[in-house]
Design a protein around this motif. Structure first.
Motif, PDB file in Angstrom:
ATOM      1  N   LEU A 127      10.061  -2.017   0.376  1.00  0.00           N
ATOM      2  CA  LEU A 127       9.179  -2.062  -0.801  1.00  0.00           C
ATOM      3  C   LEU A 127       9.912  -2.657  -1.999  1.00  0.00           C
ATOM      4  CD1 LEU A 127       8.049  -0.421  -3.563  1.00  0.00           C
ATOM      5  CD2 LEU A 127       6.398  -1.394  -1.965  1.00  0.00           C
TER       6      LEU A 127
ATOM      7  N   LEU B 115      18.633  -3.369  -8.746  1.00  0.00           N
ATOM      8  CA  LEU B 115      18.111  -2.216  -9.473  1.00  0.00           C
ATOM      9  C   LEU B 115      19.279  -1.266  -9.704  1.00  0.00           C
ATOM     10  CD1 LEU B 115      15.385  -3.371  -8.336  1.00  0.00           C
ATOM     11  CD2 LEU B 115      14.617  -1.032  -8.134  1.00  0.00           C
TER      12      LEU B 115
ATOM     13  N   ALA C 184      12.833   0.555 -16.641  1.00  0.00           N
ATOM     14  CA  ALA C 184      11.655   1.395 -16.460  1.00  0.00           C
ATOM     15  C   ALA C 184      11.420   2.063 -17.808  1.00  0.00           C
ATOM     16  CB  ALA C 184      11.918   2.436 -15.375  1.00  0.00           C
TER      17      ALA C 184
ATOM     18  N   ARG D 241       1.349  -6.017 -11.396  1.00  0.00           N
ATOM     19  CA  ARG D 241       2.278  -5.013 -11.947  1.00  0.00           C
ATOM     20  C   ARG D 241       2.948  -5.475 -13.237  1.00  0.00           C
ATOM     21  NH1 ARG D 241       0.124  -3.387  -6.948  1.00  0.00           N
ATOM     22  NH2 ARG D 241       0.199  -1.122  -7.019  1.00  0.00           N
TER      23      ARG D 241
ATOM     24  N   SER E 174       1.736   2.731  -9.055  1.00  0.00           N
ATOM     25  CA  SER E 174       1.381   2.989  -7.657  1.00  0.00           C
ATOM     26  C   SER E 174       0.515   4.238  -7.534  1.00  0.00           C
ATOM     27  CB  SER E 174       2.661   3.169  -6.839  1.00  0.00           C
ATOM     28  OG  SER E 174       2.369   3.671  -5.544  1.00  0.00           O
ATOM     29  N   GLY E 175      -0.252   4.295  -6.447  1.00  0.00           N
ATOM     30  CA  GLY E 175      -1.071   5.472  -6.184  1.00  0.00           C
ATOM     31  C   GLY E 175      -0.333   6.555  -5.416  1.00  0.00           C
TER      32      GLY E 175
ATOM     33  N   THR F  10       6.841   5.728  -9.709  1.00  0.00           N
ATOM     34  CA  THR F  10       6.035   5.898 -10.929  1.00  0.00           C
ATOM     35  C   THR F  10       4.523   5.809 -10.684  1.00  0.00           C
ATOM     36  OG1 THR F  10       5.476   4.946 -13.076  1.00  0.00           O
ATOM     37  CG2 THR F  10       6.463   3.444 -11.496  1.00  0.00           C
TER      38      THR F  10
ATOM     39  N   LEU G 251       7.205  -1.505 -16.245  1.00  0.00           N
ATOM     40  CA  LEU G 251       8.306  -2.469 -16.391  1.00  0.00           C
ATOM     41  C   LEU G 251       8.374  -2.956 -17.822  1.00  0.00           C
ATOM     42  CD1 LEU G 251       7.547  -3.212 -13.165  1.00  0.00           C
ATOM     43  CD2 LEU G 251       9.061  -5.078 -13.738  1.00  0.00           C
TER      44      LEU G 251
ATOM     45  N   ALA H 197       0.843  -1.200   0.000  1.00  0.00           N
ATOM     46  CA  ALA H 197       0.000   0.000   0.000  1.00  0.00           C
ATOM     47  C   ALA H 197       0.872   1.240   0.000  1.00  0.00           C
ATOM     48  CB  ALA H 197      -0.910   0.002   1.219  1.00  0.00           C
TER      49      ALA H 197
ATOM     50  N   LEU I 154      16.746   3.601 -15.377  1.00  0.00           N
ATOM     51  CA  LEU I 154      16.704   2.518 -14.396  1.00  0.00           C
ATOM     52  C   LEU I 154      16.649   1.170 -15.110  1.00  0.00           C
ATOM     53  CD1 LEU I 154      16.206   1.921 -11.208  1.00  0.00           C
ATOM     54  CD2 LEU I 154      13.944   1.264 -12.006  1.00  0.00           C
TER      55      LEU I 154
ATOM     56  N   LEU J 218       8.464   8.384 -12.542  1.00  0.00           N
ATOM     57  CA  LEU J 218       8.252   7.370 -13.592  1.00  0.00           C
ATOM     58  C   LEU J 218       9.235   6.208 -13.422  1.00  0.00           C
ATOM     59  CD1 LEU J 218       7.596   9.643 -16.715  1.00  0.00           C
ATOM     60  CD2 LEU J 218       5.892   8.427 -15.326  1.00  0.00           C
ATOM     61  N   SER J 219       9.694   6.039 -12.206  1.00  0.00           N
ATOM     62  CA  SER J 219      10.716   5.046 -11.909  1.00  0.00           C
ATOM     63  C   SER J 219      10.630   4.721 -10.424  1.00  0.00           C
ATOM     64  CB  SER J 219      12.075   5.625 -12.289  1.00  0.00           C
ATOM     65  OG  SER J 219      13.092   4.663 -12.120  1.00  0.00           O
TER      66      SER J 219
HETATM   67  O1  X90 Z   1       1.417   1.467  -4.357  1.00  0.00           O
HETATM   68  C1  X90 Z   1       1.962   0.381  -4.095  1.00  0.00           C
HETATM   69  O2  X90 Z   1       1.421  -0.471  -3.421  1.00  0.00           O
HETATM   70  C2  X90 Z   1       3.371   0.127  -4.617  1.00  0.00           C
HETATM   71  C3  X90 Z   1       3.421  -0.600  -5.898  1.00  0.00           C
HETATM   72  C4  X90 Z   1       4.806  -0.729  -6.500  1.00  0.00           C
HETATM   73  C5  X90 Z   1       4.884  -1.595  -7.707  1.00  0.00           C
HETATM   74  C6  X90 Z   1       6.179  -1.750  -8.415  1.00  0.00           C
HETATM   75  C7  X90 Z   1       7.430  -1.722  -7.631  1.00  0.00           C
HETATM   76  C8  X90 Z   1       8.671  -2.203  -8.385  1.00  0.00           C
HETATM   77  C9  X90 Z   1       9.895  -2.325  -7.525  1.00  0.00           C
HETATM   78  C10 X90 Z   1      10.935  -3.877  -9.284  1.00  0.00           C
HETATM   79  C11 X90 Z   1      11.838  -3.648 -10.425  1.00  0.00           C
HETATM   80  C12 X90 Z   1      11.932  -2.260 -10.992  1.00  0.00           C
HETATM   81  C13 X90 Z   1      10.754  -1.825 -11.822  1.00  0.00           C
HETATM   82  C14 X90 Z   1      10.798  -0.435 -12.364  1.00  0.00           C
HETATM   83  C15 X90 Z   1       9.546   0.002 -13.000  1.00  0.00           C
HETATM   84  C16 X90 Z   1       9.350   1.449 -13.190  1.00  0.00           C
HETATM   85  C17 X90 Z   1      11.093  -2.951  -8.109  1.00  0.00           C
END
Ligand code: X90
Length: 280
Positions: free
Chosen positions: A263, A274, A192, A172, A90-91, A86, A198, A63, A157, A118-119
């Motif tokens: 997270l 990353l 990203a 996601r 996510s919100g 980003t 992704l 969350a 990224l 955006l990342s």
């Molecule tokens: O609002 C929420 O609950 C958070 C949701 C986050 C979802 C994605 C997190 C990704 C973290 C994974 C590899 C990097 C991805 C980069 C994409 C822009 C790490």
């Protein structure tokens, strides 16, 4: 702007929990299972989190900060630079925008710049470091906003993942995309995208190949030896190997390695890396 009136705030997906020399606050995301709620506040035992989740078969989710969490982070600073993960995954960004509205209505003399990275992770870290640099140069608020916006176009990224299970289970990425990452010995390398989603670039057999692939993709994106930030989820050895192949190719590169917070650890999972980097 006086330093005491300024604050940088970022959600905890940036893996930045404190910042030397500039007032800073992290706004925590949460990792939630049927049994427990983990708050990603910099004190979270990520090793315990990752291990508990590996042995947990129920549903787990995350969350983002609520507007009131963001307001807590703003505290009572006059000039706020707020960086989010980003908005496409996510919100957090929308929450921060609501907090900004509220804050600026209540205090018409205060300003909040909400920036959608955006990342996430190490690219956010680079952006935070840039803001700090611009603050130290005593630029005006609007100037910093402009400079940061253009800087972020010159950062990228990349990631390397052994599993995309939590990403897929939380919608996601598609389950089909995640499938390749579940195969033994396969590392998914991705980035990203320009719209903050992704994007899978390659599926590599073995970590060594994946790390080479990452350097190639960095170069393809325009990396010529600037700053690099590597966040790892219990994979220090891969982070160090990557650092040495980067340094071999670009002796002037400025690479820093650190452990991912909660997270990023939840989504990148054990073994994940990353990589945030400057494109020129
Ligand atoms: O609002 C929420 O609950 C958070 C949701 C986050 C979802 C994605 C997190 C990704 C973290 C994974 C590899 C990097 C991805 C980069 C994409 C822009 C790490």
């Amino acid at each position: 702007m006086n330093l005491s009136e300024i604050k940088i705030v970022a959600d905890s997906s940036s893996d930045v929990f404190e910042f030397e020399g500039i007032p800073f606050a992290s706004s925590p995301l949460k990792i939630i299972t049927a049994q427990k709620e983990y708050v990603d506040n910099g004190k979270l035992d990520t090793e315990n989190l990752v291990n508990e989740l590996l042995s947990y078969s129920g549903k787990s989710t995350t969350a983002c900060p609520s507007p009131s969490d963001w307001l807590d982070a703003f505290e009572d600073a006059k000039f706020i630079f707020c960086i989010t993960i980003t908005s496409n995954l996510s919100g957090s960004y929308n929450s921060a925008l609501i907090a900004k509205e509220d804050y600026e209505t209540q205090h018409p003399d205060r300003k909040v710049f909400v920036f959608d990275s955006l990342s996430t992770g190490p690219e956010m870290k680079l952006i935070i470091e840039k803001i700090a640099e611009l603050i130290n140069l005593h630029l005006e608020f609007e100037e910093i906003c402009r400079e940061v916006t253009s800087y972020s176009k010159e950062t990228g990224l990349l990631f390397m993942l052994e599993s995309m299970r939590n990403l897929a289970n939380n919608g996601r990425v598609s389950h089909l995309t995640a499938k390749a990452a579940g195969l033994l010995g396969i590392r998914v390398v991705g980035k990203a995208s320009d719209i903050g989603t992704l994007e899978v670039l390659d599926k590599c057999r073995g970590e060594k190949k994946a790390l080479r692939n990452i350097l190639e993709n960095m170069i393809k994106s325009g990396f010529r030896g600037g700053k690099v930030r590597i966040s790892h989820c219990f994979n220090l050895s891969a982070a160090q190997s990557l650092k040495s192949i980067i340094t071999e190719a670009f002796p002037d590169a400025l690479t820093e390695i650190y452990s991912a917070g909660g997270l990023v650890s939840f989504y990148a999972e054990k073994g994940g890396l990353l990589i945030g980097f400057e494109k020129n």
